[in-house]
Each structure stands twice: as C-alpha cells, then as structure tokens.
Design an enzyme around this catalytic site. Structure first.
Site, PDB file in Angstrom:
ATOM      1  N   HIS A  48      18.283  72.901 -24.078  1.00  0.00           N
ATOM      2  CA  HIS A  48      17.746  73.535 -25.321  1.00  0.00           C
ATOM      3  C   HIS A  48      18.542  73.880 -26.192  1.00  0.00           C
ATOM      4  CE1 HIS A  48      15.419  76.912 -27.415  1.00  0.00           C
ATOM      5  NE2 HIS A  48      14.348  76.288 -26.855  1.00  0.00           N
ATOM      6  N   ILE A  54      20.453  76.194 -28.683  1.00  0.00           N
ATOM      7  CA  ILE A  54      19.750  77.296 -29.124  1.00  0.00           C
ATOM      8  C   ILE A  54      19.533  78.120 -28.117  1.00  0.00           C
ATOM      9  CG2 ILE A  54      18.167  78.486 -30.613  1.00  0.00           C
ATOM     10  CD1 ILE A  54      18.519  75.723 -32.172  1.00  0.00           C
ATOM     11  N   GLY A  57      14.173  81.735 -27.100  1.00  0.00           N
ATOM     12  CA  GLY A  57      13.513  82.977 -27.388  1.00  0.00           C
ATOM     13  C   GLY A  57      13.017  83.959 -25.838  1.00  0.00           C
ATOM     14  N   VAL A  58      12.286  83.047 -25.199  1.00  0.00           N
ATOM     15  CA  VAL A  58      12.064  84.058 -24.284  1.00  0.00           C
ATOM     16  C   VAL A  58      12.972  84.692 -23.520  1.00  0.00           C
ATOM     17  CG1 VAL A  58       9.903  82.601 -23.882  1.00  0.00           C
ATOM     18  CG2 VAL A  58      11.898  81.872 -22.558  1.00  0.00           C
ATOM     19  N   GLU A  62      13.719  88.476 -22.352  1.00  0.00           N
ATOM     20  CA  GLU A  62      14.213  88.606 -21.083  1.00  0.00           C
ATOM     21  C   GLU A  62      15.640  89.770 -21.034  1.00  0.00           C
ATOM     22  OE1 GLU A  62      14.571  89.430 -17.048  1.00  0.00           O
ATOM     23  OE2 GLU A  62      12.947  88.993 -17.952  1.00  0.00           O
TER      24      GLU A  62
END
Length: 145
Positions: A48, A54, A57-58, A62
């Site tokens: 990613h 990067i 976002g998840v 978390e």
C-alpha cells in the site's frame, strides 16, 4: 506515561497489529495521547503502495481505536488479563486530511464523549508534526471473555 510493555498490558493486539508504541499523557476518564512510530519496515507499506508507501486509512482508524481502548481499560481498571476486551463497534464523522508515510510519528489522541451500557464513545484525532492526518468519532464496546 506508558512504555510499550505497559501498553501491551492494556491491549490484546500484537505485532503486526499493535498500533500504539507509547502513551505520553493519560488522565483517567478525560484524555489520552500516545503515538505510533512508522518505519519503512511496516508490513502494510509493502502493498500500500509499492513505490509510494502510504498508511491505509483503516489502520489510522484502528490506531485511534486502540488508544481509546487503552484509556477505557485504564479508566475502568480492567485489562485483557482480567477477562475484558474493548472491541471496535462503529465510527462516525471520519475524515482523512493528510497522507501518513514511513518516517512519520502518528500522534494519537482520544477524549471520551459519552457512554451507555458498556459502549463508549470517543472523539479521536491522529496528527503528524502537529498537522491533522485523520479524525473520527469512535464507538468501543466492552466485552467480557
């Protein structure tokens, strides 16, 4: 202040899913601040994205949920060792404002904003160099295991 060994007493997650390295401020029932140091060695950076890593976002969400969980455990005097878990139950008002990349220190903040029958709501922020990277209102549910 909590070092990584103390953080691990409050969180059941372990590598590669433990996303809190240290707690720098904690006030029972009021506020917590901690951080995650991100290195190029994080497994999620491999895919990613190759050549342009990067933080997903998840995983920022978390990380914010984990810092909120530490505050919940600390405030209520509970831990995974005492047979309790805090699990992610929902999110509202999620916003991503900045990319997080290897070498960044992701500062995590959580403030409780309400509770009802073992479900706790937190206003959370994730920052890099004082700049907002992400924010969300998170729900954390307490479970007895």
């Amino acid at each position: 202040m909590m070092d990584i060994q103390q953080v691990m007493q409050y969180l059941p997650q372990r590598y590669p899913f433990l996303l809190v390295d240290r707690v720098t401020e904690i006030e029972s029932g009021k506020r917590i601040v901690g951080y995650k140091n991100l290195t190029a060695n994080e497994e999620f950076f491999l895919g990613h994205f190759p050549g342009k890593p990067i933080m997903p976002g998840v995983l920022m969400i978390e990380a914010m949920a984990q810092i909120a969980g530490v505050l919940g455990f600390y405030t209520h005097g509970k831990s995974p060792e005492s047979g309790h878990l805090y699990v992610f139950a929902g999110a509202d008002n999620i916003r991503f404002k900045r990319q997080v990349i290897p070498g960044d220190r992701l500062v995590l903040e959580a403030v409780p904003t309400g509770s009802r029958r073992h479900i706790y709501k937190f206003s959370c922020r994730a920052l890099v160099d004082g700049e907002l990277a992400a924010s969300a209102d998170l729900l954390i549910a307490e479970q007895k295991v």
